[in-house]
Scaffold this motif. Structure first.
Motif, short mmCIF file in Angstrom:
data_model
loop_
_atom_site.label_atom_id
_atom_site.label_comp_id
_atom_site.label_asym_id
_atom_site.label_seq_id
_atom_site.Cartn_x
_atom_site.Cartn_y
_atom_site.Cartn_z
N GLN A 250 0.72 -1.17 0.02
CA GLN A 250 0.10 0.10 -0.02
C GLN A 250 0.96 1.20 0.12
O GLN A 250 1.88 1.19 0.63
CB GLN A 250 -1.02 0.12 1.11
N MET A 251 0.47 2.16 -0.69
CA MET A 251 1.15 3.47 -0.69
C MET A 251 0.12 4.68 -0.61
O MET A 251 -0.73 4.53 -1.35
CB MET A 251 1.73 3.77 -2.24
N HIS A 252 0.15 5.38 0.34
CA HIS A 252 -0.69 6.64 0.69
C HIS A 252 0.02 7.75 0.08
O HIS A 252 1.14 8.39 0.45
CB HIS A 252 -0.65 6.75 2.17
N ILE A 253 -0.78 8.22 -0.91
CA ILE A 253 -0.44 9.55 -1.83
C ILE A 253 -0.79 10.80 -0.98
O ILE A 253 -1.97 11.22 -0.64
CB ILE A 253 -1.31 9.45 -3.22
N ASP A 254 0.30 11.44 -0.75
CA ASP A 254 0.23 12.54 -0.02
C ASP A 254 -0.59 13.75 -0.51
O ASP A 254 -1.70 14.50 0.14
CB ASP A 254 1.44 13.30 0.60
N GLU A 255 -0.61 13.90 -1.92
CA GLU A 255 -1.20 15.16 -2.59
C GLU A 255 -2.66 14.84 -2.61
O GLU A 255 -3.44 15.60 -2.87
CB GLU A 255 -0.62 15.35 -3.91
N LEU A 256 -3.04 13.47 -2.70
CA LEU A 256 -4.66 13.07 -2.90
C LEU A 256 -5.13 12.64 -1.46
O LEU A 256 -6.50 12.70 -1.71
CB LEU A 256 -4.83 12.01 -3.89
N GLY A 257 -4.56 12.12 -0.47
CA GLY A 257 -5.08 11.68 0.59
C GLY A 257 -5.58 10.35 0.50
O GLY A 257 -6.60 10.08 1.16
N GLN A 258 -5.38 9.59 -0.57
CA GLN A 258 -5.74 8.25 -0.78
C GLN A 258 -4.61 7.29 -0.94
O GLN A 258 -3.51 7.80 -1.08
CB GLN A 258 -6.54 8.45 -2.09
N SER A 259 -5.18 6.03 -0.93
CA SER A 259 -4.11 5.02 -0.82
C SER A 259 -4.43 4.16 -2.16
O SER A 259 -5.32 3.82 -2.71
CB SER A 259 -4.41 4.05 0.32
N ALA A 260 -3.26 3.90 -2.45
CA ALA A 260 -3.12 2.91 -3.84
C ALA A 260 -2.39 1.45 -3.66
O ALA A 260 -1.56 1.47 -2.96
CB ALA A 260 -2.60 3.55 -4.96
N THR A 261 -2.92 0.56 -4.33
CA THR A 261 -2.36 -0.74 -4.31
C THR A 261 -1.16 -0.93 -5.20
O THR A 261 -1.12 -0.35 -6.43
CB THR A 261 -3.25 -1.93 -4.63
N VAL A 262 0.18 -1.13 -4.77
CA VAL A 262 1.36 -1.28 -5.97
C VAL A 262 1.60 -2.57 -5.74
O VAL A 262 1.89 -3.50 -4.57
CB VAL A 262 2.36 -0.41 -5.08
N GLU A 263 2.06 -3.25 -6.72
CA GLU A 263 2.82 -4.70 -6.92
C GLU A 263 4.10 -4.66 -7.39
O GLU A 263 4.63 -3.82 -8.13
CB GLU A 263 1.89 -5.37 -8.09
N LEU A 291 -4.34 11.00 -10.07
CA LEU A 291 -2.91 10.75 -9.86
C LEU A 291 -2.09 11.02 -10.90
O LEU A 291 -2.12 10.65 -12.15
CB LEU A 291 -2.78 9.01 -9.38
N LEU A 292 -0.89 11.77 -10.58
CA LEU A 292 -0.13 12.39 -11.58
C LEU A 292 1.48 11.88 -11.15
O LEU A 292 1.57 11.72 -10.26
CB LEU A 292 -0.33 13.96 -11.66
N PRO A 293 2.40 11.91 -12.33
CA PRO A 293 3.74 11.46 -12.04
C PRO A 293 4.19 12.67 -11.41
O PRO A 293 4.10 13.93 -11.54
CB PRO A 293 4.17 11.31 -13.73
N GLY A 294 5.05 12.32 -10.26
CA GLY A 294 5.69 13.35 -9.60
C GLY A 294 5.14 13.45 -8.31
O GLY A 294 5.80 13.95 -7.16
N MET A 295 3.95 12.81 -7.83
CA MET A 295 3.32 12.52 -6.71
C MET A 295 4.03 11.71 -5.69
O MET A 295 4.83 10.69 -6.29
CB MET A 295 1.76 12.21 -6.54
N SER A 296 4.31 11.81 -4.21
CA SER A 296 5.12 10.79 -3.66
C SER A 296 3.89 10.65 -2.37
O SER A 296 2.93 11.19 -1.99
CB SER A 296 6.13 11.65 -2.98
#
Length: 301
Positions: A250-263, A291-296
């Motif tokens: 799991q990765m929590h995207i700071d800019e969106l405040g949401q989580s995404a599943t990563v393989e 979600l955009l490139p450059g977010m962390s």
């Protein structure tokens, strides 16, 4: 007089100890954070002393001892890294395809239909050039190729009637091959008059304006693919024994405040000897909207 001085000392001392007891109590319940610790430390030193002609000699000493007790309690009672409930590392979202397209010819820019932030499809024209000169050269070479081809056909007919030898036929064929090669070059130059999108994506930067004259290998436009995104994580080296290829995280995207599943796709084949870190690369499975490139964000295996 002695009784009054003792009473004043007893009234001044509990304020210092009260702050220290509050810190230790919160630490024991794992409820104290660093800002609260600083506030209580400041409170211990900033508490006013009762103004007397003969102030207590051990007032400052008592405060220093109290602060040392608070620090010792924090070191003993706060959880260490080995007992932390979760481990995480910073991850960066990157596009799998990102490129800066450059000019392959020297010409004048005639059209720039897309600007920064615009989306496009594969095959769309991103940059157009004024190529009237190159098209005219192509037409000229094409006419020469037709003439040499006719001469080759005529030479073969004459050879059948034994009017010329094989040398003349060979020379006519070589001339036609040369004209066909030059025609292919001219067609390729005309194709370079339009820079087409290699994939679906978005314009990052437009580096040229309409009517500008550009030279060969001049950077024109930067694009990024919008199809697939990946994640790069700089993790401690000991993660090599905890993270495996194909593992879900799991990765929590700071800019969106949401989580995404990563393989997890792959891990670096070497450890950085200075920082003792390793690069982990993953693919985002369920991409959140926006979600955009450059977010962390924080990556948790």
């Amino acid at each position: 007089m002695k009784l009054k001085t003792q009473n004043s000392r007893r009234k001044a001392r509990p304020a210092h100890w009260r702050a220290m007891r509050q810190v230790i109590s919160c630490l024991s319940m794992r409820k104290l954070r660093m800002p609260s610790l600083r506030v209580n430390m400041v409170a211990i030193f900033s508490m006013p002393c009762k103004k007397t002609h003969n102030p207590p000699r051990h007032s400052l000493t008592s405060r220093i001892v109290s602060c040392f007790a608070v620090c010792l309690a924090a070191l003993l009672l706060l959880p260490t890294s080995s007992s932390a409930q979760e481990i995480s590392a910073r991850g960066l979202v990157k596009a799998m395809s990102r490129a800066v397209l450059a000019s392959e010819i020297g010409a004048v820019v005639s059209q720039t239909p897309y600007r920064a932030g615009d989306t496009f499809k594969k095959g769309d024209v991103l940059i157009g050039f004024d190529c009237r000169l190159l098209k005219s050269q192509k037409d000229k070479v094409e006419a020469q190729e037709k003439a040499s081809k006719a001469q080759l056909i005529n030479a073969r007919d004459l050879e059948k009637m034994r009017s010329i030898g094989k040398l003349e036929v060979t020379m006519a064929k070589a001339e036609n091959d040369k004209d066909r090669a030059e025609l292919n070059i001219a067609k390729l130059n005309v194709e370079r008059c339009r820079i087409k999108a290699p994939y679906d994506g978005t314009v990052v930067h437009l580096l040229v304006n309409q009517y500008e004259s550009v030279d060969l290998r001049r950077n024109l436009i930067e694009i990024v693919s919008s199809s697939e995104l990946e994640v790069e994580v700089i993790a401690p080296a000991n993660w090599l024994t905890q993270v495996t290829k194909g593992q879900k995280a799991q990765m929590h995207i700071d800019e969106l405040g949401q989580s995404a599943t990563v393989e997890v796709l792959a891990m670096s084949g070497a450890v950085d000897p200075v920082s003792q870190t390793v690069l982990i690369r993953g693919r985002i499975i369920d991409k959140p909207d926006g979600l955009l490139p450059g977010m962390s964000g924080a990556f948790k295996p």
